[in-house]
Motif scaffolding. Structure first.
Motif: not given
Length: 191
Positions: A99-113
């Protein structure tokens, strides 16, 4: 008589672990913007003030929740022609149930952080591994970027968007299809 049992975890360690687990699940499910400290605290069965106490801010919590060591293989230790399949196999192992990688992928495309975190992982972890097999060090950044397009595209379609045909592929099929493409990006002569 000596007690050989390991010490019991401190309450703060247990609380931190519960917060991080809840944050990973929430960021993976909702993305960065929709995930709230209040919802994460509720999922962890704690008061929201505890999240702020341990992590200071939503950004601090996110950084801790998505700290990722890809544990990439040493491609220099392999026969050069095995690099593509090895990387694809490794990433499949990393993505399965992570879930860490899934979270990073989801957030990586929607948020600057998230974008910055993803760029850091690319720069600090993938790029050095690609340099191990790249025929021209000047081309390593482009080759690493092309490799990332394939690996992240697979992760997006298989683990986030869950396209039925991508999910239905067996591990062996994914490696057979994607391995040669990644291999070409890593070692083929520059076009």
């Amino acid at each position: 008589m000596l007690d050989n049992r390991p010490p019991a975890p401190r309450r703060s360690d247990t609380t931190r672990a519960a917060i991080l687990e809840a944050a990973r699940e929430r960021f993976a499910a909702d993305g960065y913007d929709r995930a709230t400290i209040r919802a994460i605290a509720k999922d962890a069965s704690i008061d929201p003030s505890m999240v702020m106490r341990y992590y200071g801010s939503k950004e601090g919590l996110f950084a801790a929740a998505v700290a990722v060591d890809l544990k990439l293989p040493d491609l220099g230790a392999l026969h050069r022609d095995e690099a593509g399949q090895t990387l694809v196999s490794h990433f499949l192992d990393m993505w399965e149930g992570n879930e860490v990688l899934t979270a990073l992928l989801r957030v990586g495309v929607t948020n600057q952080a998230g974008t910055e975190r993803s760029r850091g992982i690319f720069r600090d972890q993938l790029l050095p591994v690609v340099r191990q097999v790249c025929p021209d060090p000047e081309q390593a950044p482009a080759r690493a970027a092309l490799t990332a397009t394939q690996l992240l595209g697979l992760a997006l379609t298989r683990y986030v968007l869950r396209f039925p045909p991508a999910v239905a592929l067996s591990r062996e099929e994914v490696v057979a299809w994607l391995g040669p493409t990644v291999q070409r990006y890593l070692t083929a002569p520059h076009p």
